[in-house]
Motif scaffolding. Structure first.
Motif, mmCIF file in Angstrom:
data_model
loop_
_atom_site.group_PDB
_atom_site.id
_atom_site.type_symbol
_atom_site.label_atom_id
_atom_site.label_comp_id
_atom_site.label_asym_id
_atom_site.label_seq_id
_atom_site.Cartn_x
_atom_site.Cartn_y
_atom_site.Cartn_z
ATOM 1 N N GLN A 228 0.841 -1.225 0.136
ATOM 2 C CA GLN A 228 0.078 0.087 -0.082
ATOM 3 C C GLN A 228 0.737 1.295 -0.025
ATOM 4 O O GLN A 228 0.526 2.103 -0.924
ATOM 5 N N GLU A 229 1.865 1.263 0.839
ATOM 6 C CA GLU A 229 2.717 2.415 1.050
ATOM 7 C C GLU A 229 3.389 2.614 -0.468
ATOM 8 O O GLU A 229 3.624 4.019 -0.771
ATOM 9 N N ASP A 230 3.833 1.642 -1.107
ATOM 10 C CA ASP A 230 4.584 1.966 -2.377
ATOM 11 C C ASP A 230 3.554 2.205 -3.600
ATOM 12 O O ASP A 230 4.163 2.966 -4.305
ATOM 13 N N GLN A 231 2.334 1.774 -3.410
ATOM 14 C CA GLN A 231 1.574 2.210 -4.471
ATOM 15 C C GLN A 231 1.019 3.603 -4.328
ATOM 16 O O GLN A 231 0.759 4.480 -5.100
ATOM 17 N N MET A 232 1.030 4.160 -2.937
ATOM 18 C CA MET A 232 0.847 5.487 -2.686
ATOM 19 C C MET A 232 2.109 6.339 -3.093
ATOM 20 O O MET A 232 1.881 7.491 -3.783
ATOM 21 N N LYS A 233 3.230 5.828 -3.006
ATOM 22 C CA LYS A 233 4.455 6.521 -3.673
ATOM 23 C C LYS A 233 4.305 6.651 -5.018
ATOM 24 O O LYS A 233 4.498 7.624 -5.674
ATOM 25 N N LYS A 234 3.972 5.512 -5.682
ATOM 26 C CA LYS A 234 3.591 5.460 -7.218
ATOM 27 C C LYS A 234 2.610 6.624 -7.593
ATOM 28 O O LYS A 234 2.845 7.473 -8.560
#
Length: 294
Positions: A228-234
């Motif tokens: 979730q954190e990485d998708q938010m970064k994306k």
């Protein structure tokens, strides 16, 4: 022994038929001049692009949790070269042309423009295709498939295997259209791929949020939280980056000099073709008559 093909004999034959050679060659030169002058000037506007590099930390994190990412339907980040290849394929597709390029230009400028007046920056249109005074098309309307074919003929795009740089250019009878359309393609492909990735990441985040509510194991919850954190970064990168797919190294400009046609080359080729043809005719006539005389 006389073989009939000695150089001096050939030169003598050609000298005897010099008027024929001059007439045929002159006809070809005159025809090539008329043809060269009938061709409109084409201007070419170029741009040099560099594929944007993805977030390496995000890529390694998603690879670490690839099984969970696949379960969530999340596509792993692509390399810059594969992203560039996708962009090139989209730019040359009919879908991109019809949905993202054509709505932003006047189709008659692509399909029916015949001449461009540099003093007024206005077009002259082919009257057999488009009536500029009434604004109506002949025979019902413009052919989108024909317009797409012309679009591909005007467009040039390539990916360098050595540098991964992408070269894109557009040719047109108007230097302003060449520059504007090249810039339009760059802007639209950035918007298209940005929108696609935004939609995919948004769906992934929503799915992960829903999935996290039903998962009880702490280890899986931790992995989901990282995803979730990485998708938010994306998503943040998608929204924050001015140039999402390509970084522009050299922007398209309005060219001052024409790119085509090379009229002198056309005339020289016409002269060479006429000269060769007249020589062949002269020698053929001579040896045909000689064989009949025997």
């Amino acid at each position: 022994p006389d073989n009939g093909f000695e150089l001096l004999d050939i030169l003598k034959i050609l000298w005897e038929r010099k008027y024929l050679i001059v007439i045929v060659t002159s006809i070809f030169i005159l025809t090539s001049i008329i043809f060269a002058l009938s061709l409109p000037n084409l201007y070419k506007s170029d741009a040099l692009l560099m594929p944007q590099q993805g977030d390496s930390s995000m890529s390694s994190m998603l690879n670490q949790y690839s099984s969970v990412a696949n379960l969530a339907g999340i596509s792993l980040p692509e390399s810059s070269s594969s992203k560039a290849q996708e962009a090139i394929s989209r730019i040359t597709s009919y879908d991109f042309f019809s949905k993202h390029f054509l709505p932003n230009i006047a189709i008659e400028d692509l399909l029916a423009s015949e001449k461009w007046d540099s003093s007024t920056n206005k077009y002259s249109y082919d009257k057999s295709i488009f009536n500029s005074e009434s604004g109506k098309w002949i025979d019902g309307g413009p052919s989108l498939q024909k317009a797409y074919k012309i679009y591909l003929e005007c467009l040039s795009i390539s990916l360098s295997k050595k540098t991964s740089f992408v070269s894109v250019s557009v040719k047109h009878i108007s230097p302003f259209a060449a520059q504007e359309w090249t810039q339009l393609i760059i802007d639209q492909i950035d918007k298209v791929m940005r929108d696609i990735d935004r939609e995919e990441s948004t769906k992934a985040v929503n799915f992960l949020n829903t999935l996290a509510l039903s998962v009880k194991y702490e280890g899986i919850k931790k992995n989901l939280s990282s995803l979730q954190e990485d998708q938010m970064k994306k998503l943040m990168m998608i929204e924050a980056s001015d140039n999402y797919v390509f970084k522009v190294l050299d922007s398209p400009i309005v060219p001052e000099r024409k790119f085509e046609p090379r009229r002198l080359v056309i005339v020289i080729l016409g002269m060479i073709l006429g000269l060769l043809l007249s020589i062949i005719i002269s020698l053929t006539q001579h040896y045909t008559r000689k064989s009949h005389a025997k």
